[in-house]
Design a protein around this motif. Sequence first.
Motif, mmCIF file in Angstrom:
data_model
loop_
_atom_site.group_PDB
_atom_site.id
_atom_site.type_symbol
_atom_site.label_atom_id
_atom_site.label_comp_id
_atom_site.label_asym_id
_atom_site.label_seq_id
_atom_site.Cartn_x
_atom_site.Cartn_y
_atom_site.Cartn_z
ATOM 1 N N GLU A 175 -2.395 -13.701 -4.691
ATOM 2 C CA GLU A 175 -0.950 -13.830 -4.857
ATOM 3 C C GLU A 175 -0.246 -12.486 -4.694
ATOM 4 O OE1 GLU A 175 -2.599 -17.386 -5.750
ATOM 5 O OE2 GLU A 175 -3.180 -15.531 -6.789
ATOM 6 N N VAL A 176 -0.939 -11.405 -5.057
ATOM 7 C CA VAL A 176 -0.391 -10.050 -4.933
ATOM 8 C C VAL A 176 -1.461 -9.159 -4.304
ATOM 9 C CG1 VAL A 176 0.692 -8.111 -6.121
ATOM 10 C CG2 VAL A 176 0.895 -10.424 -7.082
ATOM 11 N N ARG A 177 -1.101 -8.465 -3.230
ATOM 12 C CA ARG A 177 -2.034 -7.530 -2.589
ATOM 13 C C ARG A 177 -1.376 -6.161 -2.511
ATOM 14 N NH1 ARG A 177 -3.855 -9.157 2.949
ATOM 15 N NH2 ARG A 177 -1.691 -9.805 3.238
ATOM 16 N N LEU A 178 -2.101 -5.141 -2.963
ATOM 17 C CA LEU A 178 -1.491 -3.828 -3.129
ATOM 18 C C LEU A 178 -2.480 -2.720 -2.789
ATOM 19 C CD1 LEU A 178 0.742 -2.802 -6.083
ATOM 20 C CD2 LEU A 178 -1.252 -1.404 -5.577
ATOM 21 N N LEU A 179 -1.992 -1.689 -2.112
ATOM 22 C CA LEU A 179 -2.767 -0.481 -1.834
ATOM 23 C C LEU A 179 -2.241 0.632 -2.731
ATOM 24 C CD1 LEU A 179 -4.800 1.168 -0.069
ATOM 25 C CD2 LEU A 179 -2.863 1.692 1.428
ATOM 26 N N LEU A 180 -3.110 1.170 -3.586
ATOM 27 C CA LEU A 180 -2.754 2.287 -4.465
ATOM 28 C C LEU A 180 -3.345 3.549 -3.864
ATOM 29 C CD1 LEU A 180 -1.497 3.310 -7.094
ATOM 30 C CD2 LEU A 180 -3.676 2.808 -8.230
ATOM 31 N N THR A 181 -2.497 4.462 -3.487
ATOM 32 C CA THR A 181 -2.967 5.670 -2.811
ATOM 33 C C THR A 181 -2.392 6.918 -3.461
ATOM 34 O OG1 THR A 181 -3.247 6.687 -0.622
ATOM 35 C CG2 THR A 181 -1.096 5.705 -1.114
ATOM 36 N N ALA A 182 -2.877 8.074 -3.011
ATOM 37 C CA ALA A 182 -2.392 9.365 -3.513
ATOM 38 C C ALA A 182 -2.866 10.441 -2.546
ATOM 39 C CB ALA A 182 -2.909 9.644 -4.922
ATOM 40 N N SER A 183 -2.263 11.600 -2.636
ATOM 41 C CA SER A 183 -2.644 12.707 -1.758
ATOM 42 C C SER A 183 -4.063 13.170 -2.090
ATOM 43 C CB SER A 183 -1.679 13.878 -1.931
ATOM 44 O OG SER A 183 -1.807 14.433 -3.239
ATOM 45 N N GLU A 184 -4.708 13.862 -1.138
ATOM 46 C CA GLU A 184 -6.056 14.381 -1.380
ATOM 47 C C GLU A 184 -6.067 15.319 -2.581
ATOM 48 O OE1 GLU A 184 -7.930 16.193 1.931
ATOM 49 O OE2 GLU A 184 -7.955 14.373 3.159
ATOM 50 N N GLU A 185 -5.050 16.172 -2.672
ATOM 51 C CA GLU A 185 -4.974 17.134 -3.784
ATOM 52 C C GLU A 185 -4.930 16.410 -5.120
ATOM 53 O OE1 GLU A 185 -2.134 20.823 -5.350
ATOM 54 O OE2 GLU A 185 -1.411 19.453 -3.782
ATOM 55 N N ALA A 186 -4.079 15.381 -5.210
ATOM 56 C CA ALA A 186 -3.941 14.645 -6.463
ATOM 57 C C ALA A 186 -5.222 13.902 -6.808
ATOM 58 C CB ALA A 186 -2.780 13.660 -6.354
ATOM 59 N N ARG A 187 -5.861 13.333 -5.804
ATOM 60 C CA ARG A 187 -7.075 12.557 -6.037
ATOM 61 C C ARG A 187 -8.222 13.441 -6.522
ATOM 62 N NH1 ARG A 187 -7.569 10.615 -0.379
ATOM 63 N NH2 ARG A 187 -9.657 9.973 -1.027
ATOM 64 N N MET A 188 -8.383 14.614 -5.907
ATOM 65 C CA MET A 188 -9.451 15.524 -6.337
ATOM 66 C C MET A 188 -9.169 16.065 -7.732
ATOM 67 S SD MET A 188 -10.348 17.509 -2.766
ATOM 68 C CE MET A 188 -11.523 18.600 -3.567
ATOM 69 N N ARG A 189 -7.908 16.338 -8.031
ATOM 70 C CA ARG A 189 -7.553 16.837 -9.360
ATOM 71 C C ARG A 189 -7.879 15.786 -10.429
ATOM 72 N NH1 ARG A 189 -2.600 17.334 -8.541
ATOM 73 N NH2 ARG A 189 -1.824 15.491 -9.641
ATOM 74 N N ARG A 190 -7.533 14.543 -10.156
ATOM 75 C CA ARG A 190 -7.783 13.477 -11.125
ATOM 76 C C ARG A 190 -9.264 13.234 -11.327
ATOM 77 N NH1 ARG A 190 -3.271 9.471 -8.478
ATOM 78 N NH2 ARG A 190 -1.418 10.484 -9.349
#
Length: 260
Positions: A175-190
């Motif tokens: 019913e709901v399809r979503l892509l959750l993304t972020a920059s490489e910098e943010a992803r590595m930091r997290r």
Amino acid sequence: MAGAAVTEFSSSSTSRGTSVRYTPVPGEEPLRVGRPLVVAIDGPSGSGKSSVSKEVARRLRVAYLDTGAMYRAVTWDCLDRGLDLTDSALVEAAARALDLELSTSADHESVAVRGHDVTAEIREPRISQSVSAVATNLGVRNELIRRQRALIAVHGRRMVVEGRDITTVVARDAEVRLLLTASEEARMRRRGIQLGGTQTAEDLHQQVIERDLKDSTVASFSQAADGVYTVDSSDLDFEETVEAVLAVVHAAVAAPQAGH
């Protein structure tokens, strides 16, 4: 607050996972009560999929499925039994025979293989370094996709499902399809924060960027397909990201044919 009603829930464990039944307080009934509500969330490593998806499942009062944990469980099983991960047929056979118990409650993370609790072990670096060899095995993917679809069905199609090819393969009719993304910098930091600062920059690059490159050969999770909403969490904190995803859920349910 004195006199405030409390939402009650009960849970029961089965071979297919943990089923959670909610008794909502008056005036706070779950969204689309009595009707399907599958929220499919894709995204790269470090985008916040797991933590955000869990909280979204809690607030929607639906089940939660971490498909990545299933691939990690297969990886743990193969390594524990000394199997060669480059032997595709052997690894596929291991996946098909896997004795797996997986919690589907957002409030309780539990993964057991052959009756052994591996909840913590599947998050260890040795599993993170090896899981791509399993996740890129098409036979393994077919088996786990079959299991994932069965779990969605057994929960009455009321579930938040997160992973790498959920919107395009596992639950393309969600019913709901979503892509959750972020920059490489943010992803590595997290990811660094998630691992308690124990990883070097090189380790983080391998676990986040290089792993995504490998997994992208068999799964699509970097670009939104037609009809898939996108949430970029690069500049959002956790609560803001959860609210953004919930806003997408409500928008998609209100106007499922609307663009993103």
